[in-house]
Write an enzyme that holds these catalytic residues in place. Sequence first.
Site, mmCIF file in Angstrom:
data_model
loop_
_atom_site.group_PDB
_atom_site.id
_atom_site.type_symbol
_atom_site.label_atom_id
_atom_site.label_comp_id
_atom_site.label_asym_id
_atom_site.label_seq_id
_atom_site.Cartn_x
_atom_site.Cartn_y
_atom_site.Cartn_z
ATOM 1 N N ASN A 219 0.827 -1.215 0.000
ATOM 2 C CA ASN A 219 0.000 0.000 0.000
ATOM 3 C C ASN A 219 0.863 1.268 0.000
ATOM 4 O O ASN A 219 0.339 2.368 0.105
ATOM 5 C CB ASN A 219 -0.973 0.011 1.189
ATOM 6 C CG ASN A 219 -0.269 0.231 2.518
ATOM 7 O OD1 ASN A 219 0.951 0.213 2.590
ATOM 8 N ND2 ASN A 219 -1.034 0.448 3.567
ATOM 9 N N PHE B 225 2.728 2.612 2.218
ATOM 10 C CA PHE B 225 2.752 3.456 3.416
ATOM 11 C C PHE B 225 4.198 3.856 3.740
ATOM 12 O O PHE B 225 4.503 5.041 3.893
ATOM 13 C CB PHE B 225 2.089 2.723 4.603
ATOM 14 C CG PHE B 225 2.226 3.462 5.900
ATOM 15 C CD1 PHE B 225 1.964 4.828 5.995
ATOM 16 C CD2 PHE B 225 2.633 2.804 7.061
ATOM 17 C CE1 PHE B 225 2.101 5.524 7.202
ATOM 18 C CE2 PHE B 225 2.775 3.480 8.268
ATOM 19 C CZ PHE B 225 2.506 4.840 8.332
ATOM 20 N N ARG C 203 -6.742 -21.465 1.099
ATOM 21 C CA ARG C 203 -7.476 -21.710 -0.154
ATOM 22 C C ARG C 203 -6.581 -22.251 -1.252
ATOM 23 O O ARG C 203 -7.003 -23.058 -2.070
ATOM 24 C CB ARG C 203 -8.126 -20.406 -0.632
ATOM 25 C CG ARG C 203 -9.382 -20.052 0.143
ATOM 26 C CD ARG C 203 -10.096 -18.880 -0.494
ATOM 27 N NE ARG C 203 -9.360 -17.639 -0.328
ATOM 28 C CZ ARG C 203 -9.419 -16.866 0.743
ATOM 29 N NH1 ARG C 203 -10.190 -17.190 1.752
ATOM 30 N NH2 ARG C 203 -8.724 -15.756 0.816
ATOM 31 N N TYR D 53 3.021 -2.687 17.680
ATOM 32 C CA TYR D 53 3.891 -3.497 16.809
ATOM 33 C C TYR D 53 4.203 -4.839 17.474
ATOM 34 O O TYR D 53 3.985 -5.903 16.879
ATOM 35 C CB TYR D 53 5.173 -2.713 16.544
ATOM 36 C CG TYR D 53 6.170 -3.370 15.618
ATOM 37 C CD1 TYR D 53 5.930 -3.445 14.251
ATOM 38 C CD2 TYR D 53 7.372 -3.872 16.108
ATOM 39 C CE1 TYR D 53 6.872 -4.027 13.389
ATOM 40 C CE2 TYR D 53 8.315 -4.440 15.252
ATOM 41 C CZ TYR D 53 8.064 -4.518 13.902
ATOM 42 O OH TYR D 53 8.992 -5.080 13.055
ATOM 43 N N LYS E 277 2.683 -8.345 16.187
ATOM 44 C CA LYS E 277 3.553 -9.402 15.644
ATOM 45 C C LYS E 277 3.441 -10.690 16.454
ATOM 46 O O LYS E 277 3.528 -11.789 15.904
ATOM 47 C CB LYS E 277 5.009 -8.912 15.639
ATOM 48 C CG LYS E 277 5.303 -7.859 14.586
ATOM 49 C CD LYS E 277 5.361 -8.478 13.196
ATOM 50 C CE LYS E 277 5.813 -7.490 12.146
ATOM 51 N NZ LYS E 277 5.929 -8.080 10.813
HETATM 52 P P1 NAD Z 1 9.479 -1.255 5.402
HETATM 53 O O1 NAD Z 1 8.669 -0.257 6.164
HETATM 54 O O2 NAD Z 1 10.515 -0.771 4.488
HETATM 55 O O3 NAD Z 1 8.541 -2.262 4.617
HETATM 56 C C1 NAD Z 1 7.236 -2.583 4.999
HETATM 57 C C2 NAD Z 1 6.370 -2.539 3.744
HETATM 58 O O4 NAD Z 1 5.022 -2.898 4.087
HETATM 59 C C3 NAD Z 1 6.309 -1.146 3.122
HETATM 60 O O5 NAD Z 1 6.556 -1.234 1.751
HETATM 61 C C4 NAD Z 1 4.896 -0.682 3.429
HETATM 62 O O6 NAD Z 1 4.411 0.246 2.486
HETATM 63 C C5 NAD Z 1 4.148 -1.998 3.427
HETATM 64 N N1 NAD Z 1 2.888 -1.952 4.183
HETATM 65 C C6 NAD Z 1 2.666 -1.423 5.409
HETATM 66 N N2 NAD Z 1 1.385 -1.581 5.758
HETATM 67 C C7 NAD Z 1 0.773 -2.229 4.731
HETATM 68 C C8 NAD Z 1 -0.554 -2.665 4.491
HETATM 69 N N3 NAD Z 1 -1.524 -2.468 5.396
HETATM 70 N N4 NAD Z 1 -0.825 -3.287 3.325
HETATM 71 C C9 NAD Z 1 0.136 -3.483 2.380
HETATM 72 N N5 NAD Z 1 1.407 -3.069 2.561
HETATM 73 C C10 NAD Z 1 1.730 -2.465 3.716
HETATM 74 O O7 NAD Z 1 10.118 -2.215 6.525
HETATM 75 P P2 NAD Z 1 11.106 -3.442 6.351
HETATM 76 O O8 NAD Z 1 12.282 -3.163 7.179
HETATM 77 O O9 NAD Z 1 11.279 -3.797 4.940
HETATM 78 O O10 NAD Z 1 10.274 -4.583 7.100
HETATM 79 C C11 NAD Z 1 9.603 -5.605 6.415
HETATM 80 C C12 NAD Z 1 9.062 -6.613 7.406
HETATM 81 O O11 NAD Z 1 10.127 -7.178 8.172
HETATM 82 C C13 NAD Z 1 8.072 -6.026 8.411
HETATM 83 O O12 NAD Z 1 7.029 -6.946 8.608
HETATM 84 C C14 NAD Z 1 8.876 -5.883 9.664
HETATM 85 O O13 NAD Z 1 8.089 -5.975 10.819
HETATM 86 C C15 NAD Z 1 9.857 -7.039 9.556
HETATM 87 N N6 NAD Z 1 11.084 -6.769 10.321
HETATM 88 C C16 NAD Z 1 12.017 -5.883 9.862
HETATM 89 C C17 NAD Z 1 13.152 -5.619 10.624
HETATM 90 C C18 NAD Z 1 14.228 -4.667 10.172
HETATM 91 O O14 NAD Z 1 15.197 -4.482 10.890
HETATM 92 N N7 NAD Z 1 14.159 -4.079 9.006
HETATM 93 C C19 NAD Z 1 13.314 -6.266 11.871
HETATM 94 C C20 NAD Z 1 12.322 -7.127 12.295
HETATM 95 C C21 NAD Z 1 11.225 -7.402 11.506
#
Ligand code: NAD
Length: 316
Positions: free
Chosen positions: A33, A35, A105, A144, A148
């Site tokens: 999306n 965001f 599904r 968060y 999670k």
């Molecule tokens: P990021 O914010 O760059 O990526 C998250 C993506 O999800 C973004 O592109 C955002 O637009 C999209 N998004 C958010 N809400 C949405 C929704 N409702 N519908 C569709 N898309 C949506 O962050 P990231 O670092 O790439 O993290 C990716 C995943 O890895 C996340 O789930 C995060 O919790 C997990 N994670 C990341 C880290 C880190 O250090 N980067 C650590 C632990 C967990």
Amino acid sequence: MKRILVTGGAGFIGSHLCERLLSEGNEVICLDNYFTGSKANVVALLNNPYFESVRYDVCSPYFAEIDEIYNLACPASPIHYQYNGIKTVKTSVMGAMNMLGLARRTKAKMLQASTSEVYGDPMVHPQVESYWGNVNCIGERSCYDEGKRCAETLCLNYHRQNGIKVKIIRIFNTYGPKMHPNDGRVVSNFIMQALQNKDITVAGNGSQTRSFQYIDDLVEGMIRMMDRTEDSFIGPVNIGNPGEFTILELAQKIISMTNSKSRIVYIPLPQDDPMQRKPDISLAKEKLDWQPTVALDEGLKKTIAYFDNLLQTGKK
Ligand code: NAD
Ligand code: UDP
């Protein structure tokens, strides 16, 4: 060739993952999306006929014939996930339910991107998967952390009740090119500040620790977990780099690597900011034959070069 859905595919981690999956000959649907993600992260993939980019919110059910789902959609930086905490909970919980429903599904396998935040401000160090964590369920980070944690709960319940093939990885602080420059996370903040000779904002006295993993190591771990043929290994499994640094050490390292004139300034420590974090990766070593290969200095060098180029070209 597999058809793989990557939610959050236009984000930092998601865009690297899409690239890797395409390079291995898969068809990839990137659902986002935007965001916190950006089209710039996936623009180079748009010419590939096996790549589809869909603007979509995981809070609504999605239908497609797919073989695998990597469920990454969720803002990951504290400033972004706290901006609208209710939406963060919805994204984590309803997003996981919708993707698990889709997995049911289509009989697809789903990998859930969980986080070291499920351990909260940990009382056990380094963190092992069997540790249940120390999370303040009403604090500012809880949208968060609890979102999670609930997503992990959902994965296990869909698995037990419906036999869905699920895989859970707990990702520790990851950094690298394509992080958003204003994302607020410590590595991107410090590098952007250092490259512009601005004050480096260390929270608290900087004695809190984190363990930083380079993006390529994470992507390798994700794919090994998904591809592992023994589907009975669900995890959760920690994927992170056990090298542990204080935030002050990180600031000093980045100042030195960028030859910056920046000064260190101290800002208030955010509520419930974990004081220490380091993964125990014995399980990942044993089950996935995985361990990180990129040292912090090497990964920072590549990340600094990326942000430097961004500042020179004014692109993002
Ligand atoms: P990021 O914010 O760059 O990526 C998250 C993506 O999800 C973004 O592109 C955002 O637009 C999209 N998004 C958010 N809400 C949405 C929704 N409702 N519908 C569709 N898309 C949506 O962050 P990231 O670092 O790439 O993290 C990716 C995943 O890895 C996340 O789930 C995060 O919790 C997990 N994670 C990341 C880290 C880190 O250090 N980067 C650590 C632990 C967990
Ligand atoms: N931090 C900091 N200065 C910043 C941004 C973050 O000192 O400009 C600190 C933050 O308080 C935390 C650590 O760096 O102690 C890691 O923060 P980040 O938001 O990157 O990740 P998380 O807290 O989710 O691990």
